[in-house]
Design a protein around this motif. Structure first.
Motif, PDB file in Angstrom:
ATOM      1  N   ARG A  24       0.828  -1.204   0.000  1.00 26.68           N
ATOM      2  CA  ARG A  24       0.000   0.000   0.000  1.00 26.68           C
ATOM      3  C   ARG A  24       0.865   1.257   0.000  1.00 26.68           C
ATOM      4  O   ARG A  24       0.572   2.231  -0.681  1.00 26.68           O
ATOM      5  CB  ARG A  24      -0.928  -0.016   1.223  1.00 26.68           C
ATOM      6  CG  ARG A  24      -1.994   1.075   1.196  1.00 26.68           C
ATOM      7  CD  ARG A  24      -3.023   0.875   2.294  1.00 26.68           C
ATOM      8  NE  ARG A  24      -2.482   1.124   3.617  1.00 26.68           N
ATOM      9  CZ  ARG A  24      -2.434   0.229   4.594  1.00 26.68           C
ATOM     10  NH1 ARG A  24      -2.874  -1.009   4.389  1.00 26.68           N
ATOM     11  NH2 ARG A  24      -1.937   0.551   5.780  1.00 26.68           N
ATOM     12  N   MET A  25       1.963   1.211   0.745  1.00 24.86           N
ATOM     13  CA  MET A  25       2.872   2.353   0.811  1.00 24.86           C
ATOM     14  C   MET A  25       3.453   2.646  -0.570  1.00 24.86           C
ATOM     15  O   MET A  25       3.576   3.810  -0.973  1.00 24.86           O
ATOM     16  CB  MET A  25       4.006   2.078   1.805  1.00 24.86           C
ATOM     17  CG  MET A  25       4.958   3.259   1.996  1.00 24.86           C
ATOM     18  SD  MET A  25       6.339   2.837   3.098  1.00 24.86           S
ATOM     19  CE  MET A  25       5.437   2.394   4.591  1.00 24.86           C
ATOM     20  N   GLY A  26       3.800   1.590  -1.288  1.00 29.28           N
ATOM     21  CA  GLY A  26       4.350   1.775  -2.632  1.00 29.28           C
ATOM     22  C   GLY A  26       3.342   2.413  -3.573  1.00 29.28           C
ATOM     23  O   GLY A  26       3.696   3.268  -4.395  1.00 29.28           O
ATOM     24  N   VAL A  27       2.068   2.013  -3.443  1.00 22.40           N
ATOM     25  CA  VAL A  27       1.009   2.588  -4.271  1.00 22.40           C
ATOM     26  C   VAL A  27       0.838   4.074  -3.947  1.00 22.40           C
ATOM     27  O   VAL A  27       0.697   4.911  -4.838  1.00 22.40           O
ATOM     28  CB  VAL A  27      -0.321   1.837  -4.051  1.00 22.40           C
ATOM     29  CG1 VAL A  27      -1.464   2.555  -4.775  1.00 22.40           C
ATOM     30  CG2 VAL A  27      -0.214   0.401  -4.560  1.00 22.40           C
ATOM     31  N   LEU A  28       0.869   4.393  -2.658  1.00 17.38           N
ATOM     32  CA  LEU A  28       0.736   5.788  -2.241  1.00 17.38           C
ATOM     33  C   LEU A  28       1.856   6.643  -2.818  1.00 17.38           C
ATOM     34  O   LEU A  28       1.628   7.771  -3.293  1.00 17.38           O
ATOM     35  CB  LEU A  28       0.750   5.886  -0.708  1.00 17.38           C
ATOM     36  CG  LEU A  28      -0.373   5.157   0.044  1.00 17.38           C
ATOM     37  CD1 LEU A  28      -0.192   5.331   1.549  1.00 17.38           C
ATOM     38  CD2 LEU A  28      -1.732   5.675  -0.383  1.00 17.38           C
ATOM     39  N   GLN A  29       3.072   6.112  -2.771  1.00 13.65           N
ATOM     40  CA  GLN A  29       4.228   6.856  -3.294  1.00 13.65           C
ATOM     41  C   GLN A  29       4.115   7.051  -4.805  1.00 13.65           C
ATOM     42  O   GLN A  29       4.508   8.094  -5.338  1.00 13.65           O
ATOM     43  CB  GLN A  29       5.517   6.115  -2.939  1.00 13.65           C
ATOM     44  CG  GLN A  29       5.816   6.111  -1.443  1.00 13.65           C
ATOM     45  CD  GLN A  29       7.008   5.238  -1.088  1.00 13.65           C
ATOM     46  OE1 GLN A  29       7.451   4.414  -1.885  1.00 13.65           O
ATOM     47  NE2 GLN A  29       7.528   5.411   0.114  1.00 13.65           N
ATOM     48  N   THR A  30       3.573   6.042  -5.492  1.00 10.80           N
ATOM     49  CA  THR A  30       3.401   6.144  -6.940  1.00 10.80           C
ATOM     50  C   THR A  30       2.374   7.215  -7.296  1.00 10.80           C
ATOM     51  O   THR A  30       2.602   8.057  -8.173  1.00 10.80           O
ATOM     52  CB  THR A  30       2.947   4.792  -7.530  1.00 10.80           C
ATOM     53  OG1 THR A  30       3.981   3.821  -7.340  1.00 10.80           O
ATOM     54  CG2 THR A  30       2.662   4.917  -9.024  1.00 10.80           C
ATOM     55  N   ILE A  31       1.245   7.184  -6.613  1.00 17.68           N
ATOM     56  CA  ILE A  31       0.190   8.157  -6.898  1.00 17.68           C
ATOM     57  C   ILE A  31       0.663   9.584  -6.628  1.00 17.68           C
ATOM     58  O   ILE A  31       0.270  10.533  -7.319  1.00 17.68           O
ATOM     59  CB  ILE A  31      -1.078   7.838  -6.075  1.00 17.68           C
ATOM     60  CG1 ILE A  31      -1.657   6.486  -6.533  1.00 17.68           C
ATOM     61  CG2 ILE A  31      -2.123   8.937  -6.227  1.00 17.68           C
ATOM     62  CD1 ILE A  31      -2.860   6.025  -5.741  1.00 17.68           C
ATOM     63  N   ALA A  32       1.543   9.732  -5.632  1.00 24.99           N
ATOM     64  CA  ALA A  32       2.072  11.061  -5.284  1.00 24.99           C
ATOM     65  C   ALA A  32       2.882  11.666  -6.424  1.00 24.99           C
ATOM     66  O   ALA A  32       3.128  12.882  -6.449  1.00 24.99           O
ATOM     67  CB  ALA A  32       2.929  10.967  -4.018  1.00 24.99           C
ATOM     68  N   LEU A  33       3.301  10.844  -7.394  1.00 23.00           N
ATOM     69  CA  LEU A  33       4.089  11.325  -8.530  1.00 23.00           C
ATOM     70  C   LEU A  33       3.234  12.105  -9.525  1.00 23.00           C
ATOM     71  O   LEU A  33       3.757  12.836 -10.365  1.00 23.00           O
ATOM     72  CB  LEU A  33       4.761  10.144  -9.248  1.00 23.00           C
ATOM     73  CG  LEU A  33       5.756   9.312  -8.426  1.00 23.00           C
ATOM     74  CD1 LEU A  33       6.202   8.105  -9.241  1.00 23.00           C
ATOM     75  CD2 LEU A  33       6.950  10.173  -8.028  1.00 23.00           C
ATOM     76  N   ASN A  34       1.903  11.926  -9.445  1.00 20.64           N
ATOM     77  CA  ASN A  34       1.009  12.584 -10.392  1.00 20.64           C
ATOM     78  C   ASN A  34       0.285  13.727  -9.697  1.00 20.64           C
ATOM     79  O   ASN A  34      -0.482  13.511  -8.760  1.00 20.64           O
ATOM     80  CB  ASN A  34      -0.002  11.563 -10.942  1.00 20.64           C
ATOM     81  CG  ASN A  34      -0.810  12.112 -12.106  1.00 20.64           C
ATOM     82  OD1 ASN A  34      -1.241  13.252 -12.090  1.00 20.64           O
ATOM     83  ND2 ASN A  34      -1.026  11.283 -13.107  1.00 20.64           N
ATOM     84  N   GLU A  35       0.499  14.945 -10.166  1.00 18.06           N
ATOM     85  CA  GLU A  35      -0.094  16.112  -9.524  1.00 18.06           C
ATOM     86  C   GLU A  35      -1.603  16.206  -9.723  1.00 18.06           C
ATOM     87  O   GLU A  35      -2.279  16.992  -9.056  1.00 18.06           O
ATOM     88  CB  GLU A  35       0.551  17.389 -10.060  1.00 18.06           C
ATOM     89  CG  GLU A  35       0.386  17.581 -11.559  1.00 18.06           C
ATOM     90  CD  GLU A  35       1.080  18.835 -12.066  1.00 18.06           C
ATOM     91  OE1 GLU A  35       0.824  19.233 -13.215  1.00 18.06           O
ATOM     92  OE2 GLU A  35       1.894  19.408 -11.308  1.00 18.06           O
TER      93      GLU A  35
END
Length: 219
Positions: A17-28
């Motif tokens: 889940r943490m990895g998904v959160l970090q990925t989504i944070a890449l898109n403004e």
């Protein structure tokens, strides 16, 4: 400035889940507003935040498909996306029938995940590319008639009810109300009926339904 689309992420594997959160944070254009680990969490979070997208693990406690179905029924404007390792045909079909707008396989690259969420955000449906041909094959498999040569005998009770409604000339919204399901579910059933009975269009499907009703009335 356009407000980012809000997303909740619900998966019982905290590290993933943490990895998904970090990925989504890449898109403004996307913003995670909450996270959880179970079906109940997903319902509570949707009620509290009313996100644009609910990204759910299919195998989380309580069941991702069950969560998707309830979210779609209670908050139809929330777009549900399943994130899973399962490539099982039945899981895909059940998720779509439950109202999911996307089906993403875990292991997807970061940019592909963002593309998938953006696709769903814009109102389209996203299905993992590797599942496309499998899903078509699965649905074709459902269209094969039984040995008695009558494809109508292979229909479920729900499909029979929908077929009867089509035969009476009812529209999708009216069928949804008559069968106690969502408009999306009715569209899904009609699509499968067209394939199962090998009808070219809705008019032909209605004629088949009327013929079946006439035959049944003579028995």
């Amino acid at each position: 400035m356009v407000e980012p689309a809000s997303v909740i992420v619900v998966d019982d594997h905290a590290l993933f889940r943490m990895g998904v959160l970090q990925t989504i944070a890449l898109n403004e254009n996307l913003r995670v507003v909450a996270e959880g680990a179970s079906k109940q969490d997903s319902l509570d979070l949707v009620a509290r935040h009313h996100p644009t997208i609910a990204l759910l693990d299919i195998s989380m406690p309580g069941g991702g498909v069950a969560a998707a179905r309830e979210i779609h029924e209670r908050w139809p404007d929330v777009k549900v996306v399943m994130l899973t390792v399962s490539e099982d045909d039945q899981d895909v079909l059940e998720a779509l029938e439950a109202g999911a707008s996307g089906y993403i396989l875990k292991g997807i690259a970061a940019n592909e995940l963002l593309d998938a969420l953006t696709t769903v955000q814009r109102g389209s449906t996203y299905l993992a590319p590797t599942l496309g041909s499998k899903l078509v094959a699965a649905m074709r498999g459902h269209t094969q008639p039984r040995t008695d040569g009558n494809p109508l005998t292979a229909l479920s009770a729900k499909e029979r009810h929908v077929l009867e409604c089509v035969g009476r000339g009812m529209g999708n919204q009216a069928i949804a109300e008559a069968t106690g399901t969502t408009l999306r579910t009715v569209k899904f059933h009609v699509s499968r009926l067209l394939k199962k009975v090998q009808a070219k269009n809705r008019v032909e499907l209605a004629l088949i339904a009327q013929k079946a009703a006439d035959m049944s009335g003579k028995e």
